[in-house]
Scaffold this active site. Structure first.
Site, PDB file in Angstrom:
ATOM      1  N   PRO A 147       0.789  -1.235   0.000  1.00 27.72           N
ATOM      2  CA  PRO A 147       0.000   0.000   0.000  1.00 27.72           C
ATOM      3  C   PRO A 147       0.820   1.283   0.000  1.00 27.72           C
ATOM      4  O   PRO A 147       0.286   2.355  -0.230  1.00 27.72           O
ATOM      5  CB  PRO A 147      -0.824  -0.116   1.280  1.00 27.72           C
ATOM      6  N   ASP A 199       3.392   1.354 -11.627  1.00 30.50           N
ATOM      7  CA  ASP A 199       2.143   2.114 -11.613  1.00 30.50           C
ATOM      8  C   ASP A 199       2.361   3.485 -10.986  1.00 30.50           C
ATOM      9  O   ASP A 199       3.327   3.708 -10.246  1.00 30.50           O
ATOM     10  CB  ASP A 199       1.069   1.362 -10.816  1.00 30.50           C
ATOM     11  N   LYS A 246      -1.828   4.778 -14.481  1.00 30.49           N
ATOM     12  CA  LYS A 246      -3.174   5.068 -14.968  1.00 30.49           C
ATOM     13  C   LYS A 246      -3.888   5.894 -13.912  1.00 30.49           C
ATOM     14  O   LYS A 246      -3.793   5.611 -12.717  1.00 30.49           O
ATOM     15  CB  LYS A 246      -3.951   3.768 -15.228  1.00 30.49           C
ATOM     16  N   GLY A 267      -0.128  -2.291  -4.071  1.00 31.67           N
ATOM     17  CA  GLY A 267      -0.938  -3.293  -3.376  1.00 31.67           C
ATOM     18  C   GLY A 267      -0.536  -4.701  -3.744  1.00 31.67           C
ATOM     19  O   GLY A 267       0.642  -5.043  -3.829  1.00 31.67           O
ATOM     20  N   ASP A 268      -1.543  -5.539  -3.996  1.00 36.38           N
ATOM     21  CA  ASP A 268      -1.328  -6.937  -4.364  1.00 36.38           C
ATOM     22  C   ASP A 268      -1.725  -7.105  -5.824  1.00 36.38           C
ATOM     23  O   ASP A 268      -2.847  -6.774  -6.207  1.00 36.38           O
ATOM     24  CB  ASP A 268      -2.194  -7.836  -3.482  1.00 36.38           C
ATOM     25  N   MET A 282     -11.172   1.676  -5.751  1.00 37.56           N
ATOM     26  CA  MET A 282     -11.471   2.638  -6.824  1.00 37.56           C
ATOM     27  C   MET A 282     -12.899   3.162  -6.706  1.00 37.56           C
ATOM     28  O   MET A 282     -13.673   3.154  -7.654  1.00 37.56           O
ATOM     29  CB  MET A 282     -11.242   1.981  -8.192  1.00 37.56           C
ATOM     30  N   ALA A 309      -3.430   4.721   2.532  1.00 37.82           N
ATOM     31  CA  ALA A 309      -3.299   3.765   3.632  1.00 37.82           C
ATOM     32  C   ALA A 309      -1.852   3.375   3.861  1.00 37.82           C
ATOM     33  O   ALA A 309      -1.111   3.092   2.909  1.00 37.82           O
ATOM     34  CB  ALA A 309      -4.133   2.523   3.334  1.00 37.82           C
TER      35      ALA A 309
END
Length: 466
Positions: free
Chosen positions: A226, A249, A271, A303-304, A384, A413
């Site tokens: 996170p 990302d 994005k 994240g994952d 999202m 987070a």
């Protein structure tokens, strides 16, 4: 960063030190580890300084330092423990345009001497810009414990072999050779056969690498977690360290990108909802293009990667191109957000299931099983969801969800700038408008922050009042 760390070449160059007491001794114990020509100026030098001079480890002048002594010096230390004399030395050095360190006087020093872990020729310098010397010493102590004393021997032998290793192509092939030497074959050879065993092992290792087939390109699909770098898995850290190319990302924290090798190529393919957008086929093209060059590629996802990371599309593209791949899972933001509000995502007597949803998909706002979500006790982590909050609110209320259902939005987070918006289904959209969140956020439906949980019965009673 107010002090730029460098390693200064001092072999056979003059370093001057003014002073003969405790402060001078502390600096000299460090300076004498170098191959510089140390000159000390002191009218009343400590016995240790006299002994070092007698052993020809330094040149001792029984007088104050003067301007005539400065030409040709590379550094000057003012360690007289006398403000007036230290100021005089500083003035002399400044006039001669030579870097000066005034001991225990950060403001007047042109450079600082870091805490050092010495595994010559491996040297680790630790600096806190004078803010926390105790912290620097603690870090030094930890590193001293972790770095084996044999590291210096391996480095000296390796340095003498660098010319021969130039037979390997620059880049990945050489890095693989040195990695295997320092972290596998070298320590084993040193333990088994001493320095001679290391020399013999190096020659065999070089032959092995010269005759080995080129390593195939590979793509590791890695979860960055996170945002908190300390939540990165050990496997993810290893992948970042080995990567030639990192395709990341927009939401990957800068602190995590800092962990990449300086030589690695970083490609931002972020994005952004209703904003800048890198097409998925372009991301796939970049992965395949670099892996086909025999490079180790990390596709780094916030994240994952197995949760709303478009993982299957990227694996399909890699398999279609015949590229090897692996997955390194990460901590998903739902877990980090729940930790941030002090709650469990599942709790006996409240919910035996957790729903993981997306607020929007490639077609727009995502439709869900609203009737099931509206049932009391439901807990869902909705990714999202900022842009679609009003849509979610309307659908849930329409299907009978209580207006007082708790909803918590957690922005960023696990990061230092984490923000928590404590809301209810009735006020969700307006609370989000007021909060004006700009970072990545996850919506925890059915959960309140632990501190706010005690007032839920009161809110529910108000919501049911006539």
């Amino acid at each position: 960063m107010k002090h730029f760390p460098i390693f200064l070449a001092v072999e056979n160059r003059r370093i001057l030190l003014s002073g003969g007491g405790d402060a001078a001794l502390a600096k000299l114990r460090l300076l004498l580890k170098t191959e510089a020509r140390i000159e000390v100026f002191a009218t009343n030098p400590a016995p240790e300084i006299m002994a070092w001079a007698a052993d020809a480890r330094l040149a001792l002048h029984h007088r104050p330092l003067s301007a005539d002594d400065l030409p040709g010096a590379v550094l000057v230390y003012a360690a007289d423990e006398d403000d007036a004399e230290d100021a005089r030395i500083k003035q002399l050095a400044d006039t001669a345009d030579i870097l000066v360190n005034v001991v225990d006087n950060l403001a007047d020093s042109a450079f600082i001497t870091p805490a050092i872990v010495d595994r010559d020729p491996v040297t680790v310098a630790i600096g806190t810009e004078g803010a926390a010397p105790v912290l620097a010493r603690a870090i030094k102590r930890d590193l001293e414990e972790k770095l084996p004393v044999t590291l210096g021997t391996l480095a000296r032998i390796g340095k003498s072999f660098r010319g021969a290793v130039e037979a390997l192509p620059f880049g990945r092939k050489r890095r693989d050779f040195w990695a295997e030497y320092y972290f596998d074959k070298g320590p084993k050879a040193l333990a088994d056969g001493g320095a001679a065993g290391v020399q013999a092992g190096l020659r065999k290792l070089l032959v092995d690498h010269l005759t080995a087939q080129d390593r195939d390109g590979h793509v590791a699909l890695v979860g960055a977690g996170p945002g908190d770098p300390e939540l990165l898995t050990l496997k993810a850290r290893k992948a970042l360290d080995e990567a030639d190319v990192i395709i990341h990302d927009r939401l990957v924290a800068p602190e995590i990108l800092e962990l990449a090798r300086r030589e690695a190529t970083l490609l931002d393919v972020g994005k952004q909802g209703f904003g800048r957008h890198t097409p998925q086929n372009e991301i796939a093209r970049l992965m395949v293009e670099h892996a086909r060059q025999g490079l180790q590629v990390v596709r780094l996802k916030s994240g994952d990667p197995v949760i709303y990371g478009r993982l299957d599309e990227e694996i399909d593209a890699l398999e279609a191109a015949g590229i090897g791949w692996s997955i390194v899972p990460g901590i998903t933001s739902a877990s980090a957000a729940a930790v941030g509000i002090g709650q469990s995502l599942t709790r006996r007597g409240r919910n035996s299931a957790l729903r993981v949803l997306t607020g929007h998909d490639t077609e727009g706002f995502a439709e869900q099983d609203w009737a099931a979500l509206a049932r009391p006790g439901t807990v869902a982590a909705i990714y999202m969801a900022k842009k679609g909050a009003r849509f979610l609110q309307g659908r849930l209320l329409m299907h009978g969800a209580p207006a007082a259902t708790p909803v918590t939005i957690v922005e960023n987070a696990s990061r230092p700038d984490q923000r928590i918006v404590d809301s209810t289904l009735a006020t969700l959209a307006s609370d989000l408008d007021t909060a004006n969140l700009s970072g990545p956020a996850i919506l925890l439906y059915g959960l309140s922050p632990r501190a706010a949980e005690a007032r839920l019965p009161e809110l529910q009673e108000l919501a049911n009042a006539p």
